[in-house]
Design a protein around this motif. Sequence first.
Motif, PDB file in Angstrom:
ATOM      1  N   ASN A 118      21.654  77.894  45.795  1.00 17.30           N
ATOM      2  CA  ASN A 118      22.733  76.948  45.825  1.00 17.30           C
ATOM      3  C   ASN A 118      23.525  77.113  47.294  1.00 17.30           C
ATOM      4  O   ASN A 118      23.939  76.108  47.809  1.00 17.30           O
ATOM      5  CB  ASN A 118      23.609  76.817  44.686  1.00 17.30           C
ATOM      6  CG  ASN A 118      24.769  75.791  44.722  1.00 17.30           C
ATOM      7  OD1 ASN A 118      24.435  74.669  45.124  1.00 17.30           O
ATOM      8  ND2 ASN A 118      25.881  76.158  44.477  1.00 17.30           N
ATOM      9  N   SER A 119      23.940  78.327  47.474  1.00 19.71           N
ATOM     10  CA  SER A 119      24.578  78.516  48.675  1.00 19.71           C
ATOM     11  C   SER A 119      23.806  78.073  50.095  1.00 19.71           C
ATOM     12  O   SER A 119      24.507  77.624  50.705  1.00 19.71           O
ATOM     13  CB  SER A 119      25.156  79.885  48.825  1.00 19.71           C
ATOM     14  OG  SER A 119      25.738  80.216  50.082  1.00 19.71           O
ATOM     15  N   ASP A 131      23.646  74.413  50.195  1.00 16.93           N
ATOM     16  CA  ASP A 131      24.901  73.791  50.556  1.00 16.93           C
ATOM     17  C   ASP A 131      25.120  74.041  52.071  1.00 16.93           C
ATOM     18  O   ASP A 131      25.699  73.110  52.897  1.00 16.93           O
ATOM     19  CB  ASP A 131      26.021  74.221  49.577  1.00 16.93           C
ATOM     20  CG  ASP A 131      27.435  73.636  49.905  1.00 16.93           C
ATOM     21  OD1 ASP A 131      27.393  72.512  50.193  1.00 16.93           O
ATOM     22  OD2 ASP A 131      28.286  74.471  49.796  1.00 16.93           O
ATOM     23  N   ASP A 138      23.154  70.936  53.514  1.00 16.15           N
ATOM     24  CA  ASP A 138      24.290  70.106  53.213  1.00 16.15           C
ATOM     25  C   ASP A 138      24.025  69.300  51.721  1.00 16.15           C
ATOM     26  O   ASP A 138      24.275  68.056  51.574  1.00 16.15           O
ATOM     27  CB  ASP A 138      24.441  69.071  54.105  1.00 16.15           C
ATOM     28  CG  ASP A 138      26.125  68.518  54.078  1.00 16.15           C
ATOM     29  OD1 ASP A 138      26.783  69.158  53.640  1.00 16.15           O
ATOM     30  OD2 ASP A 138      26.254  67.324  54.557  1.00 16.15           O
ATOM     31  N   ASN A 181      24.866  69.986  47.823  1.00 20.49           N
ATOM     32  CA  ASN A 181      25.642  70.859  46.970  1.00 20.49           C
ATOM     33  C   ASN A 181      25.133  70.623  45.433  1.00 20.49           C
ATOM     34  O   ASN A 181      25.514  69.231  44.915  1.00 20.49           O
ATOM     35  CB  ASN A 181      27.110  70.656  46.988  1.00 20.49           C
ATOM     36  CG  ASN A 181      28.023  71.698  46.369  1.00 20.49           C
ATOM     37  OD1 ASN A 181      27.371  72.433  45.494  1.00 20.49           O
ATOM     38  ND2 ASN A 181      28.975  71.814  46.695  1.00 20.49           N
TER      39      ASN A 181
END
Length: 78
Positions: A60-61, A64, A68, A70
Amino acid sequence: MAGWYFNQVFATCLGLVYIYARHQFFWGYSEAAKKRITGFRLSLGSLALLTILGTLGIANSFLDEYLDFNVAKKLRHF
């Protein structure tokens, strides 16, 4: 890793479950070899969950930061 990238409270609870499972494993092993299975399975399950949560958090990091995208924001819209 799971605490940094996923959820600190859930990772802490799983860590406590792991410590309890190792305690059960130790005492089961010292009494009889067959009594260690419950502690072993519980510790293996908690470590597997911690690994999965850490992997999901890192993914997920990464999504994100670099793409871009999330996942948490996308899930909130449902």
